[in-house]
Structures are given as structure tokens and as C-alpha cells.
Motif scaffolding. Structure first.
Motif, PDB file in Angstrom:
ATOM      1  N   GLU A 247     -74.974  27.004  25.860  1.00 44.95           N
ATOM      2  CA  GLU A 247     -76.218  27.643  25.446  1.00 44.95           C
ATOM      3  C   GLU A 247     -76.969  26.774  24.442  1.00 44.95           C
ATOM      4  O   GLU A 247     -78.177  26.516  24.591  1.00 44.95           O
ATOM      5  N   TRP A 248     -76.255  26.263  23.430  1.00 46.07           N
ATOM      6  CA  TRP A 248     -76.919  25.438  22.418  1.00 46.07           C
ATOM      7  C   TRP A 248     -77.268  24.052  22.953  1.00 46.07           C
ATOM      8  O   TRP A 248     -78.226  23.426  22.497  1.00 46.07           O
ATOM      9  N   HIS A 249     -76.502  23.597  23.932  1.00 40.09           N
ATOM     10  CA  HIS A 249     -76.856  22.325  24.580  1.00 40.09           C
ATOM     11  C   HIS A 249     -78.208  22.445  25.274  1.00 40.09           C
ATOM     12  O   HIS A 249     -79.088  21.583  25.119  1.00 40.09           O
ATOM     13  N   VAL A 250     -78.393  23.513  26.029  1.00 42.07           N
ATOM     14  CA  VAL A 250     -79.636  23.667  26.783  1.00 42.07           C
ATOM     15  C   VAL A 250     -80.793  24.032  25.845  1.00 42.07           C
ATOM     16  O   VAL A 250     -81.940  23.653  26.103  1.00 42.07           O
ATOM     17  N   ILE A 251     -80.513  24.743  24.760  1.00 37.58           N
ATOM     18  CA  ILE A 251     -81.549  24.951  23.747  1.00 37.58           C
ATOM     19  C   ILE A 251     -81.998  23.599  23.205  1.00 37.58           C
ATOM     20  O   ILE A 251     -83.195  23.333  23.033  1.00 37.58           O
ATOM     21  N   GLY A 252     -81.037  22.712  22.958  1.00 36.28           N
ATOM     22  CA  GLY A 252     -81.378  21.363  22.509  1.00 36.28           C
ATOM     23  C   GLY A 252     -82.189  20.604  23.536  1.00 36.28           C
ATOM     24  O   GLY A 252     -83.065  19.800  23.189  1.00 36.28           O
ATOM     25  N   MET A 253     -81.942  20.870  24.817  1.00 32.95           N
ATOM     26  CA  MET A 253     -82.676  20.194  25.883  1.00 32.95           C
ATOM     27  C   MET A 253     -84.146  20.611  25.934  1.00 32.95           C
ATOM     28  O   MET A 253     -85.015  19.792  26.208  1.00 32.95           O
ATOM     29  N   PHE A 254     -84.415  21.890  25.665  1.00 28.89           N
ATOM     30  CA  PHE A 254     -85.752  22.387  25.958  1.00 28.89           C
ATOM     31  C   PHE A 254     -86.530  22.942  24.769  1.00 28.89           C
ATOM     32  O   PHE A 254     -87.763  22.961  24.810  1.00 28.89           O
ATOM     33  N   ALA A 255     -85.875  23.382  23.713  1.00 29.04           N
ATOM     34  CA  ALA A 255     -86.619  23.873  22.550  1.00 29.04           C
ATOM     35  C   ALA A 255     -87.524  22.805  21.934  1.00 29.04           C
ATOM     36  O   ALA A 255     -88.641  23.120  21.498  1.00 29.04           O
ATOM     37  N   PRO A 256     -87.106  21.513  21.885  1.00 28.50           N
ATOM     38  CA  PRO A 256     -88.018  20.494  21.349  1.00 28.50           C
ATOM     39  C   PRO A 256     -89.316  20.354  22.136  1.00 28.50           C
ATOM     40  O   PRO A 256     -90.270  19.744  21.646  1.00 28.50           O
ATOM     41  N   GLY A 257     -89.350  20.922  23.346  1.00 24.60           N
ATOM     42  CA  GLY A 257     -90.567  20.850  24.142  1.00 24.60           C
ATOM     43  C   GLY A 257     -91.774  21.462  23.453  1.00 24.60           C
ATOM     44  O   GLY A 257     -92.914  21.146  23.779  1.00 24.60           O
ATOM     45  N   PHE A 258     -91.539  22.342  22.462  1.00 31.64           N
ATOM     46  CA  PHE A 258     -92.655  22.936  21.736  1.00 31.64           C
ATOM     47  C   PHE A 258     -93.376  21.913  20.862  1.00 31.64           C
ATOM     48  O   PHE A 258     -94.507  22.155  20.439  1.00 31.64           O
ATOM     49  N   PHE A 259     -92.712  20.781  20.575  1.00 30.20           N
ATOM     50  CA  PHE A 259     -93.366  19.786  19.726  1.00 30.20           C
ATOM     51  C   PHE A 259     -93.238  18.351  20.233  1.00 30.20           C
ATOM     52  O   PHE A 259     -93.837  17.442  19.662  1.00 30.20           O
ATOM     53  N   THR A 260     -92.479  18.104  21.287  1.00 30.57           N
ATOM     54  CA  THR A 260     -92.306  16.735  21.779  1.00 30.57           C
ATOM     55  C   THR A 260     -93.636  16.104  22.170  1.00 30.57           C
ATOM     56  O   THR A 260     -93.883  14.917  21.913  1.00 30.57           O
ATOM     57  N   GLY A 261     -94.525  16.896  22.801  1.00 27.55           N
ATOM     58  CA  GLY A 261     -95.829  16.375  23.175  1.00 27.55           C
ATOM     59  C   GLY A 261     -96.611  15.880  21.969  1.00 27.55           C
ATOM     60  O   GLY A 261     -97.269  14.837  22.023  1.00 27.55           O
ATOM     61  N   ASN A 262     -96.527  16.615  20.857  1.00 33.24           N
ATOM     62  CA  ASN A 262     -97.214  16.183  19.634  1.00 33.24           C
ATOM     63  C   ASN A 262     -96.603  14.906  19.073  1.00 33.24           C
ATOM     64  O   ASN A 262     -97.309  14.030  18.561  1.00 33.24           O
ATOM     65  N   LEU A 263     -95.273  14.780  19.171  1.00 37.18           N
ATOM     66  CA  LEU A 263     -94.616  13.565  18.692  1.00 37.18           C
ATOM     67  C   LEU A 263     -95.050  12.357  19.512  1.00 37.18           C
ATOM     68  O   LEU A 263     -95.260  11.265  18.966  1.00 37.18           O
ATOM     69  N   ILE A 264     -95.163  12.552  20.810  1.00 33.43           N
ATOM     70  CA  ILE A 264     -95.593  11.449  21.681  1.00 33.43           C
ATOM     71  C   ILE A 264     -97.018  11.020  21.326  1.00 33.43           C
ATOM     72  O   ILE A 264     -97.317   9.825  21.258  1.00 33.43           O
ATOM     73  N   ARG A 265     -97.896  11.983  21.091  1.00 26.58           N
ATOM     74  CA  ARG A 265     -99.273  11.657  20.735  1.00 26.58           C
ATOM     75  C   ARG A 265     -99.341  10.922  19.394  1.00 26.58           C
ATOM     76  O   ARG A 265    -100.149  10.021  19.204  1.00 26.58           O
ATOM     77  N   ARG A 266     -98.479  11.330  18.460  1.00 25.76           N
ATOM     78  CA  ARG A 266     -98.563  10.765  17.109  1.00 25.76           C
ATOM     79  C   ARG A 266     -97.860   9.423  16.995  1.00 25.76           C
ATOM     80  O   ARG A 266     -98.372   8.491  16.359  1.00 25.76           O
ATOM     81  N   TRP A 267     -96.670   9.299  17.574  1.00 22.78           N
ATOM     82  CA  TRP A 267     -95.858   8.090  17.401  1.00 22.78           C
ATOM     83  C   TRP A 267     -95.878   7.169  18.613  1.00 22.78           C
ATOM     84  O   TRP A 267     -95.521   5.999  18.502  1.00 22.78           O
ATOM     85  N   GLY A 268     -96.219   7.689  19.789  1.00 19.61           N
ATOM     86  CA  GLY A 268     -96.154   6.895  21.009  1.00 19.61           C
ATOM     87  C   GLY A 268     -94.842   7.108  21.746  1.00 19.61           C
ATOM     88  O   GLY A 268     -93.813   7.440  21.154  1.00 19.61           O
TER      89      GLY A 268
END
Length: 394
Positions: A247-268
């Protein structure tokens, strides 16, 4: 996030509920039914092999009938194959179980295109966020999948047969969600023009790095994830602890999706991918340091977050490597490499965990990670490869 993206996010959650439940139980059911212990993860491999074999067929159905109809067909296959899995378990037929998981692979090959569809629905100005948000729908599967496996384990006379029946109902829910989505229609020119040959598309440095990072990051993640239920069983840890780790593995897989797009825009994308590799290394280091419940929990959580960073970034890069009329064949090629690598890792996980142990399995994961690092260094040395400014690579 409009209505269509919310529905697609829900469908993604149902897809991950299916996948996580498969991961949680297929190895254990295989271990229960297989004639030889090292064949335990063959049902996991069968699912991925079926996905790889279906990529060309899925590309054709997507091109001929469009996103909605192809996704609906995939969900019908998902429901029927889940019922066939349940029948195989009740009959204690190991080879029929493998055949059923191969058939289920058609659904996997379809649903793995949800992430690309998110970018199309959102449009070019917010594609990174759309991809990461739809991938974040996997949090539903993170919570629902392991608990579904645990709660339905003893529904029927043979352990886990009820879980497969429950997955048929999950497919029905996803079918309803997909049916309510209004997909973006492609222009007639995009369906008629063939674009560049696939060989030319695949020779691009950008495509090569996308394929390498997506397939190897998925392969390493699957290698460790598929072996975890068996490893914890061998360490005499109860199944409810295995459920919590997954359960926590898959939370780790997909919960960052709420901010990964912003990280990509900011850092590349390259920086986000580098962080993903570091998280994989941290996972391996913790897994090698002990075999308690806590070690499994932390290691698998870090593995999930690292996968999210690498896979979301690879998807964002891939969007820049092909033209609209080349979409189906380019996406199909990337997914084929992902499935091929994952199939090899699924079989390897069963062989290594039952013959060599958890430690060697983790040491062996370092080599593919080194290949990702070399690919990123190579792409970074190329400088600007035509990405949009908001997805800069350095």
C-alpha cells in the motif's frame, strides 16, 4: 482539472487497483499452484508478456476506433480475464492461470496509454500537470488494491479466488468512467498521414533516452515489487504486513503526481530524473541493511517515489519525440520496451528470490540503474533537444 481529467484519474485508479492486486496475489497464488517453486512469478510475467504482445494490436485499435472504444474493449477484456483467473484458481490449474493473465495483458497495454491521453485532454500548456495528476490517480489503487486482496482472500474455498472476482467488478466501474469521458477527436490528417518511419523516430536521442529510462525504471521497480510478497513470506512476516508495505509502495508511486509536474516545470526533467535514480539507490541501500518489516516498508516507499519521478519525466520527454500523426506507433513502441523489460524482471524476480535470496536481487538492480545514469549523462551532453522551455532539460 476538468471533468474529463477527473474521470480519467478515476479510471487510472481502477487500473492500478487491478495491477496492485495482481502484484499482491499472483506470486503467492503461483507459489501455491506452480509445479516448481521458481515458477511462482510466472503469472506476473504472463501479465506483462500479454501486454507486450498486445502493443501492436492496441495501437491499431486506437488508430482505427479511437481512444474511447479501444479503452472500453480493454476493460471488457479485463473483466472476462479476471473471471477466468478465478476459475483457474478454483480448479487449481496453474497453466490456465498463466493463460488468463496473458489475456489480461491487453487491458494493461490499453490502460498504460491513459497518461498520454491526459496530455491530449489538457492541451499543450499544462500537459506536465495533467500527466502527473492522472498518474496520481494510482493513489486510489494504492489504498484499494492491497486491502481488496486482503479482504477477499478467503471469500471462496481456495485462497485469493475471490480477489479475482472482485477485480471483475472493478473493471465495470472503470468502464462506466471511460464511457462518460469526452475524448479529443484527432484531425483527419492525423489519422491518414503515416508520418516518419518508426525506425527514424526511434533513432532520435530523445526517444532512446525516453525508452531506456521508462523501461529500465519500470523493470527495476517491478523486479523488487514482484519479489516483495515472496520475500516477506520467506521472512515469516504476516500477509497483513505485506499488504501495508505494498500500500505504501504504491502511494509512493502515485502520490507525488500531485506535484511532480510542478517540479518538472521548475527544475527540468533531467534533474527530476536524477533525483529519481538517487531514490532507487537509497531503496536498495535500505533493503540490503535488514529484512524487518520497517526495512521493507521504507525501501518500497522510496522505490515508489523514485519510479514516479523517472516515469513521469520519461513520459513528458516522450511527448516531444513524435508528431501528432505518429502518436500511436511511437507510444506503442515505448510501451513495448516497457513491457518487454518488465516481463524479464518478473521472471527474474521469481528465480532470484527463490534460489539466490533478497540481497542478490537488490545487488542485481544496480546495473540497470547505471544504464539510466549513462543515458541521462548522454542526453545532458546533447544540450537543447527541442523541448519546450517549461520542460527544459538542464
Amino acid at each position: 482539472m476538468n471533468k474529463n481529467l477527473w474521470l480519467l484519474t478515476f479510471a487510472q485508479g481502477m487500473y492500478l487497483t487491478n495491477n496492485v492486486t495482481f502484484i499482491a496475489i499472483n506470486g503467492l497464488v503461483g507459489f501455491m499452484l506452480a509445479p516448481l517453486p521458481w515458477l511462482a512469478t510466472l503469472p506476473v510475467m504472463g501479465y506483462v508478456i500479454g501486454s507486450a504482445l498486445s502493443t501492436t494490436l492496441v495501437a491499431r485499435t486506437q488508430k482505427q476506433w479511437g481512444r474511447k472504444r479501444s479503452f472500453q474493449i480493454g476493460l471488457v477484456v479485463a473483466g472476462l480475464s479476471a473471471l477466468l483467473c478465478a476459475f483457474a484458481v478454483l480448479e487449481r490449474n496453474f497453466w490456465l492461470l498463466n493463460a488468463a493473465t496473458v489475456i489480461a495483458g491487453f487491458y494493461n497495454a490499453n490502460a498504460l496509454l491513459y497518461r498520454f491521453t491526459a496530455a491530449e485532454i489538457a492541451g499543450p500548456t499544462s500537459k506536465e500537470k495533467a500527466v502527473s495528476w492522472v498518474l496520481a490517480g494510482g493513489v486510489i489503487g494504492a489504498v484499494l488494491g492491497p486491502n481488496l486482496a486482503n479482504q477477499t482472500r478467503d471469500w471462496l474455498s481456495v485462497p485469493f479466488a475471490g480477489a479475482y472476482i472482485a477485480l471483475a467488478f472493478v473493471a465495470v466501474l472503470a468502464f462506466v468512467a471511460i464511457s462518460l469521458i469526452r475524448f479529443q477527436e484527432r484531425a483527419a490528417s492525423e489519422t491518414k498521414e503515416t508520418g516518419r518511419p518508426l525506425s527514424e523516430i526511434m533513432r532520435q536521442p530523445l526517444f532512446i533516452v525516453c525508452a531506456v529510462s521508462a523501461s529500465l525504471s519500470y523493470g527495476v521497480m517491478n523486479l523488487l515489487m514482484a519479489a516483495t510478497p515472496l520475500a516477506m513470506e520467506m521472512c515469516k512476516l504476516p500477509f497483513d504486513k505485506t499488504v501495508l508495505v505494498l500500500e505504501w509502495h504504491v502511494i509512493g508511486m502515485f502520490a507525488p503526481g500531485f506535484f511532480t509536474g510542478n517540479l518538472i516545470r521548475r527544475w527540468g526533467v533531467l534533474w527530476v530524473m536524477r533525483i529519481g535514480v538517487l531514490l532507487y539507490i537509497a531503496c536498495i541501500a535500505i533493503a540490503l541493511s535488514g529484512i524487518t518489516f520497517t526495512h521493507f516498508l521504507i525501501a518500497l516507499f522510496l522505490l515508489g517515489v523514485g519510479w514516479n519521478f523517472l516515469f513521469t519525466s520519461s513520459t513528458t520527454l516522450a511527448l516531444e519525440s513524435y508528431r501528432p500523426e505518429e502518436r500511436d506507433k511511437a507510444q506503442g513502441a515505448i510501451n513495448f520496451f516497457v513491457f518487454l523489460t518488465t516481463a524479464l524482471s518478473a521472471l527474474s524476480s521469481g528465480i532470484l528470490i527463490t534460489t539466490q535470496g533478497w540481497a542478490l536481487l537488490n545487488w542485481g538492480s544496480i546495473a540497470p540503474l547505471a544504464c539510466i545514469v549513462l543515458a541521462l549523462i548522454w542526453l545532458g551532453a546533447k544540450g537543447n533537444v527541442g523541448l519546450h522551455k517549461q520542460s527544459k532539460i538542464s
